[in-house]
Design a protein around this motif. Structure first.
Motif, mmCIF file in Angstrom:
data_model
loop_
_atom_site.group_PDB
_atom_site.id
_atom_site.type_symbol
_atom_site.label_atom_id
_atom_site.label_comp_id
_atom_site.label_asym_id
_atom_site.label_seq_id
_atom_site.Cartn_x
_atom_site.Cartn_y
_atom_site.Cartn_z
ATOM 1 N N UNK A 362 0.850 -1.206 0.000
ATOM 2 C CA UNK A 362 0.000 0.000 0.000
ATOM 3 C C UNK A 362 0.883 1.253 0.000
ATOM 4 N N UNK A 363 2.076 1.148 -0.542
ATOM 5 C CA UNK A 363 3.037 2.259 -0.463
ATOM 6 C C UNK A 363 2.403 3.580 -0.886
ATOM 7 N N UNK A 364 2.409 4.527 0.023
ATOM 8 C CA UNK A 364 1.839 5.857 -0.228
ATOM 9 C C UNK A 364 2.387 6.807 0.819
ATOM 10 N N UNK A 365 2.351 8.112 0.568
ATOM 11 C CA UNK A 365 3.014 9.032 1.491
ATOM 12 C C UNK A 365 2.285 9.215 2.816
ATOM 13 N N UNK A 366 0.989 8.856 2.873
ATOM 14 C CA UNK A 366 0.221 9.188 4.059
ATOM 15 C C UNK A 366 0.087 8.079 5.072
ATOM 16 N N UNK A 367 -0.336 6.895 4.636
ATOM 17 C CA UNK A 367 -0.667 5.859 5.609
ATOM 18 C C UNK A 367 0.249 4.638 5.550
ATOM 19 N N UNK A 368 1.169 4.596 4.593
ATOM 20 C CA UNK A 368 2.074 3.441 4.515
ATOM 21 C C UNK A 368 3.285 3.779 3.643
ATOM 22 N N UNK A 369 4.219 4.556 4.169
ATOM 23 C CA UNK A 369 5.358 4.962 3.330
ATOM 24 C C UNK A 369 6.394 3.861 3.074
ATOM 25 N N UNK A 370 6.179 2.652 3.581
ATOM 26 C CA UNK A 370 7.181 1.609 3.337
ATOM 27 C C UNK A 370 7.169 1.186 1.862
ATOM 28 N N UNK A 371 8.295 0.658 1.403
ATOM 29 C CA UNK A 371 8.395 0.124 0.045
ATOM 30 C C UNK A 371 8.920 -1.307 0.081
ATOM 31 N N UNK A 372 8.905 -1.906 1.259
ATOM 32 C CA UNK A 372 9.584 -3.185 1.478
ATOM 33 C C UNK A 372 8.600 -4.338 1.605
ATOM 34 N N UNK A 373 8.621 -5.258 0.643
ATOM 35 C CA UNK A 373 7.801 -6.464 0.772
ATOM 36 C C UNK A 373 8.324 -7.404 1.872
ATOM 37 N N UNK A 374 9.659 -7.514 2.101
ATOM 38 C CA UNK A 374 10.089 -8.334 3.250
ATOM 39 C C UNK A 374 9.498 -7.825 4.574
ATOM 40 N N UNK A 375 9.389 -6.501 4.720
ATOM 41 C CA UNK A 375 8.779 -5.969 5.943
ATOM 42 C C UNK A 375 7.302 -6.362 6.020
ATOM 43 N N UNK A 376 6.606 -6.323 4.893
ATOM 44 C CA UNK A 376 5.194 -6.726 4.868
ATOM 45 C C UNK A 376 5.060 -8.205 5.224
ATOM 46 N N UNK A 377 5.987 -9.024 4.747
ATOM 47 C CA UNK A 377 5.964 -10.451 5.105
ATOM 48 C C UNK A 377 6.155 -10.616 6.613
ATOM 49 N N UNK A 378 7.068 -9.833 7.185
ATOM 50 C CA UNK A 378 7.262 -9.875 8.643
ATOM 51 C C UNK A 378 5.953 -9.542 9.360
ATOM 52 N N UNK A 379 5.287 -8.474 8.942
ATOM 53 C CA UNK A 379 4.032 -8.085 9.585
ATOM 54 C C UNK A 379 2.954 -9.152 9.383
ATOM 55 N N UNK A 380 2.913 -9.726 8.182
ATOM 56 C CA UNK A 380 1.903 -10.755 7.902
ATOM 57 C C UNK A 380 2.043 -11.916 8.883
#
Ligand SMILES: [Zn+2]
Length: 452
Positions: A362-380
């Motif tokens: 959901x990379x966007x400047x307001x609610x999710x500035x991350x660009x990292x899919x490994x980080x998303x996998x960690x959160x998942x």
């Protein structure tokens, strides 16, 4: 390191051999060594945990396409691609005659990540909002201070095409370094004809000049712009009568998306937008049930949407309807993390109900500035209790299906684009747990070794 001249790399198909992957995760349900169309759909339920791991695995690539996959010794026995070079196994040779071999000993190799939901193209920064949130500011406080989506709208409207392309390219560099090889990018920060078209044009230019493939989505129904304040129906009349036809003529967008949420667009308004998108050749996607159970999931099922995204508040009936209709659920845990919410989507309930689950930044400047899919996998894994294998399936094969790329991306098998990443972890089960560390050591995009 990122290749200095990405255009050169993209245009130079290289023959390449990857060997000795401790675990090679194919995400393929087809028999090894065969191109098979039944790997083009998403995996569901228990199958999301069965992602075709080959130990001591190897991949052979010719002209950007995977030509062999299997155990290293098997692949080496089948691939007499060139005369053996001193000190190297029998291997592929690049156009220049220099053999390229990637030794993945001790590492885990995955399909290139597919980031199935981003707002890649924008101008301006909103970090001050995040600081405000730390001291308890709510959305309306941020709006009153000149923040929120309308601040990005103002910056994006005043940005040139070259500025939008430069911003997107910079973010694609970061995504590529974190293993993303295909990304979806939405418009929706212009909300007028010129800026919406310029955002999509920027996505197209970025896709043509950067190794990462960018898939365009029109999201004119992202918010109601200030000139239509209090008149969402009037704005949608404008979108449907003027913007959508211009987007169709431009021919870049493949999908139409809408923000179906309380205070934004209703289910009925969203249905109207997505039906009009279908008439203009754009397959439907939907921001659904992020905060309130509006019935966005049910609408996605009714319209046969390619994906329903967010879904943190989706009802049980909504989840069942996604499973029945074969709509991919794109979950965005980095948004909940950034907003410091505990209301993560019910990934386990969805997987158990037979929904094909995908992940995105959901990379966007307001609610999710991350660009990292490994980080998303960690959160998942840590926030939604997905297993590492389920999360990898969701970030690759199922994500590709969520953006209509199921036949090209997200799977390592013969006949596919050679898009894969080497992660410096000994097993897929180790991938999520070094939070904040980028595990990606190498990225291969369409056979080109673009990160090493
Ligand atoms: Zn979004």
């Amino acid at each position: 390191m990122l290749s200095a001249d990405t255009r050169l790399v993209r245009e130079a198909p290289s023959d390449l051999l990857l060997i000795h992957a401790a675990e090679l995760v194919t995400c393929s349900s087809a028999p090894r060594g065969y191109a098979c169309s039944d790997s083009s759909g998403p995996l569901r339920g228990a199958a999301m945990g069965d992602i075709g791991i080959i130990r001591d695995g190897a991949i052979a690539v010719r002209s950007g396409v995977i030509v062999d996959v299997g155990a290293t010794q098997e692949v080496l026995s089948r691939e007499p691609l060139c005369e053996p070079s001193p000190g190297l196994p029998s291997c592929a040779a690049s156009a220049s005659g220099v053999p390229q071999v990637i030794d993945a000993s001790g590492c885990t190799v995955l399909p290139g990540f597919v980031d199935a939901h981003t707002h890649l193209v924008f101008a301006g920064e909103r970090y001050r909002e995040h600081v405000m949130r730390l001291s308890g500011a709510k959305y309306l406080d941020i709006l009153a201070a000149g923040g929120g989506i309308l601040s990005t709208l103002t910056s994006t409207r005043s940005a040139s095409l070259a500025e939008l392309v430069a911003g997107a390219m910079k973010r694609l560099d970061i995504m590529l370094l974190h293993g993303t090889t295909t990304v979806e990018a939405k418009s929706g920060y212009g909300l007028d004809i010129d800026t919406e078209l310029r955002q999509l044009e920027a996505a197209k230019i970025a896709s043509e000049t950067h190794p990462v493939d960018v898939v365009g989505t029109f999201m004119g129904a992202h918010a109601v712009p200030p000139e239509f304040a209090g008149d969402p129906e009037g704005y949608l009349d404008f979108v449907l009568s003027e913007v959508l036809p211009a987007v169709e003529r431009q021919g870049i967008a493949q999908f139409c998306d809408v923000f179906c949420e309380e205070g934004v667009f209703s289910v009925e308004q969203s249905r109207r937008v997505l039906r009009a998108g279908i008439e203009h050749g754009l397959r439907p996607k939907i921001h659904a049930d992020e905060i309130f159970p509006m019935g966005g999931a049910e609408l996605a099922a009714e319209l046969g949407a390619v994906s329903a995204d967010h879904l943190a508040a989706a009802s049980n009936e909504g989840i069942r309807s996604l499973a029945r209709a074969g709509v991919v659920a794109v979950l965005l845990p980095a948004t909940m993390f950034t907003l410091m919410s505990q209301a993560y989507a019910d990934a386990r309930g969805m997987i158990d109900a037979g929904v094909a689950v995908a992940l995105a930044t959901d990379s966007n400047p307001g609610t999710s500035p991350t660009m990292s899919m490994p980080f998303v996998i960690t959160l998942a894994c840590l926030k939604m209790k997905m297993t590492p294998t389920e999360a990898v399936c969701a970030a690759t094969r199922n994500a590709a299906c969520a953006i209509g790329r199921g036949e090209r991306a997200g799977v390592i098998e013969v006949g596919r684009d050679a898009d894969f990443v080497v992660c410096d972890v000994p097993a897929v089960d180790a991938l999520p747990f070094s939070a904040g560390v980028n595990p990606v050591r190498d990225v291969v995009k369409r056979g080109a070794h673009v990160v090493w």
